[in-house]
Design a protein around this motif. Sequence first.
Motif, PDB file in Angstrom:
ATOM      1  N   VAL A 151      12.673  19.189 -26.433  1.00  0.00           N
ATOM      2  CA  VAL A 151      13.416  19.591 -25.247  1.00  0.00           C
ATOM      3  C   VAL A 151      14.892  19.412 -25.592  1.00  0.00           C
ATOM      4  O   VAL A 151      15.354  18.296 -25.822  1.00  0.00           O
ATOM      5  N   TYR A 152      15.621  20.522 -25.652  1.00  0.00           N
ATOM      6  CA  TYR A 152      16.993  20.505 -26.167  1.00  0.00           C
ATOM      7  C   TYR A 152      18.016  20.232 -25.070  1.00  0.00           C
ATOM      8  O   TYR A 152      18.630  21.138 -24.509  1.00  0.00           O
ATOM      9  N   PHE A 160      16.372  16.070 -18.243  1.00  0.00           N
ATOM     10  CA  PHE A 160      15.068  15.977 -18.898  1.00  0.00           C
ATOM     11  C   PHE A 160      14.019  15.457 -17.919  1.00  0.00           C
ATOM     12  O   PHE A 160      12.922  16.007 -17.804  1.00  0.00           O
ATOM     13  N   SER A 161      14.355  14.407 -17.210  1.00  0.00           N
ATOM     14  CA  SER A 161      13.431  13.801 -16.252  1.00  0.00           C
ATOM     15  C   SER A 161      13.028  14.795 -15.163  1.00  0.00           C
ATOM     16  O   SER A 161      11.868  14.835 -14.747  1.00  0.00           O
ATOM     17  N   ASP A 162      13.979  15.600 -14.710  1.00  0.00           N
ATOM     18  CA  ASP A 162      13.709  16.577 -13.654  1.00  0.00           C
ATOM     19  C   ASP A 162      12.711  17.650 -14.095  1.00  0.00           C
ATOM     20  O   ASP A 162      11.949  18.158 -13.270  1.00  0.00           O
ATOM     21  N   LYS A 167      10.731  28.503 -25.211  1.00  0.00           N
ATOM     22  CA  LYS A 167      10.869  29.028 -23.856  1.00  0.00           C
ATOM     23  C   LYS A 167      12.024  28.301 -23.188  1.00  0.00           C
ATOM     24  O   LYS A 167      12.459  27.245 -23.640  1.00  0.00           O
ATOM     25  N   GLU A 168      12.471  28.869 -22.084  1.00  0.00           N
ATOM     26  CA  GLU A 168      13.526  28.239 -21.309  1.00  0.00           C
ATOM     27  C   GLU A 168      12.926  27.728 -20.000  1.00  0.00           C
ATOM     28  O   GLU A 168      12.195  28.445 -19.320  1.00  0.00           O
ATOM     29  N   VAL A 169      13.209  26.481 -19.676  1.00  0.00           N
ATOM     30  CA  VAL A 169      12.759  25.874 -18.427  1.00  0.00           C
ATOM     31  C   VAL A 169      14.000  25.366 -17.699  1.00  0.00           C
ATOM     32  O   VAL A 169      14.682  24.461 -18.189  1.00  0.00           O
ATOM     33  N   GLU A 170      14.297  25.989 -16.565  1.00  0.00           N
ATOM     34  CA  GLU A 170      15.470  25.616 -15.759  1.00  0.00           C
ATOM     35  C   GLU A 170      16.739  25.494 -16.599  1.00  0.00           C
ATOM     36  O   GLU A 170      17.494  24.527 -16.488  1.00  0.00           O
TER      37      GLU A 170
END
Length: 93
Positions: free
Chosen positions: A6-7, A14-16, A32-35
């Motif tokens: 997770v970059y 990160f926690s969210d 992939k992109e997450v938020e």
Amino acid sequence: MKCIAVYTNNFEQFSDIYEQVLNTPLADNEEKEVEGVMISESGQVPENYLSRMKAKPEVVVMKVKGQPITILQHGDVFEILIPEDELTPAVVQ
């Protein structure tokens, strides 16, 4: 062990997205992109990887309570390490 990168260097960010990352299906070496944060299925890491990383002073090691998951934070990346033989239901794809 399976590794998901997770970059971000922001622990709150990160926690969210942590649960969402675990529930995002990824193929080997897929990104992939997450938020707004890039995540990547980094494939398998050797068993001694965790020991080597724990020995480095710049690496923060976190255990997920009640789960066999270890999270490493170093530089601008969090690495979620999940033992293949103990995948949690949230991680099974």
